[in-house]
Design an enzyme around this catalytic site. Structure first.
Site, short mmCIF file in Angstrom:
data_model
loop_
_atom_site.label_atom_id
_atom_site.label_comp_id
_atom_site.label_asym_id
_atom_site.label_seq_id
_atom_site.Cartn_x
_atom_site.Cartn_y
_atom_site.Cartn_z
N CYS A 85 -5.47 109.80 100.24
CA CYS A 85 -6.67 109.03 99.92
C CYS A 85 -6.29 107.83 99.06
O CYS A 85 -5.55 106.96 99.51
CB CYS A 85 -7.73 109.94 99.28
SG CYS A 85 -9.39 109.17 99.28
N HIS B 205 -8.78 113.11 103.58
CA HIS B 205 -8.42 114.27 102.76
C HIS B 205 -7.99 115.42 103.66
O HIS B 205 -8.85 116.13 104.20
CB HIS B 205 -9.62 114.72 101.92
CG HIS B 205 -9.97 113.81 100.80
ND1 HIS B 205 -9.36 113.88 99.56
CD2 HIS B 205 -10.85 112.78 100.72
CE1 HIS B 205 -9.86 112.94 98.77
NE2 HIS B 205 -10.77 112.27 99.46
N GLU C 291 -6.85 118.19 102.76
CA GLU C 291 -7.26 119.43 102.11
C GLU C 291 -8.74 119.73 102.31
O GLU C 291 -9.19 120.84 102.01
CB GLU C 291 -6.91 119.39 100.61
CG GLU C 291 -7.82 118.55 99.73
CD GLU C 291 -7.59 117.06 99.79
OE1 GLU C 291 -8.21 116.36 98.98
OE2 GLU C 291 -6.80 116.58 100.63
#
Length: 202
Positions: A79, A182, A184
């Site tokens: 990011c 992202h 994650e």
């Protein structure tokens, strides 16, 4: 062991948890010795470009990152961390970045689009890479950003998303990698990308 750089920018625990989900041992740290000893380094981040660069300077981490990149260690920016890999950003002024990948960070300017670019968008493969193994064009990842990378050489872009312009989603130059979204927070696709990251380390 994968070092996750702790420079007071962003939610590091989500990245740490996601690494564990794919069998990677992470450590959240700003200790230069630990960064030097790590197998790879992850530079996460959310927020403003200038604040992030100031924090890297405040914690005296730039020289350590430079030395590790120079010796060939893999660095993954996520990011805002990806945006820091470029030469400069025009977010609220003009600010220098780490200059690992030639290019600039610029604002979305197309009329009528929602800013920030927030939500799920699909990745379009620009060139083959082990990083996008088992990733298809219909696979979606989660973005949250108001500025995007404009690289000097679009061959540095492995995959991009369409949002009024081609938005680099995954970039790589040598041992320096960036993901604008992202991983994650990108469900099974994000985990596959982190598995691919793990494989390139082995």
């Amino acid at each position: 062991m994968i070092a996750i750089v702790d420079y007071d920018v962003g939610n590091l625990k989500n990245v740490y948890t996601a690494l564990g989900d794919v069998g990677l041992e992470g450590i959240i740290t700003r200790d230069k010795k630990v960064l030097d000893q790590a197998e790879a380094i992850i530079l996460p981040g959310v927020g403003a470009f200038s604040d992030a660069m100031e924090n890297l300077k405040k914690f005296d981490l730039i020289d350590t990152l430079d030395a590790n990149v120079k010796k060939g260690k893999i660095l993954l920016g996520i990011c805002l961390g990806m945006q820091l890999l470029f030469d400069k950003s025009y977010e609220d002024g003009e600010f220098s970045g780490l200059s690992y990948i030639p290019g600039e960070i610029v604002k979305f300017t197309a009329p009528g689009i929602k800013i920030p670019h927030m939500g799920w968008n699909n990745l379009i493969i620009n060139r083959e890479s082990p990083l996008v193994k088992k990733i298809a064009t219909e696979d979606y990842v989660y973005f949250v950003h108001s500025y995007y990378a404009n690289p000097v050489d679009f061959n540095d872009v492995i995959a991009y998303a369409e949002y009024s312009v081609k938005v680099p989603g995954i970039v790589q130059r040598g041992n320096v990698i960036g993901m604008q979204f992202h991983p994650e927070k990108s469900s099974t696709v994000g985990l596959q990308l982190l598995k691919n990251f793990k494989e390139i380390l082995s």
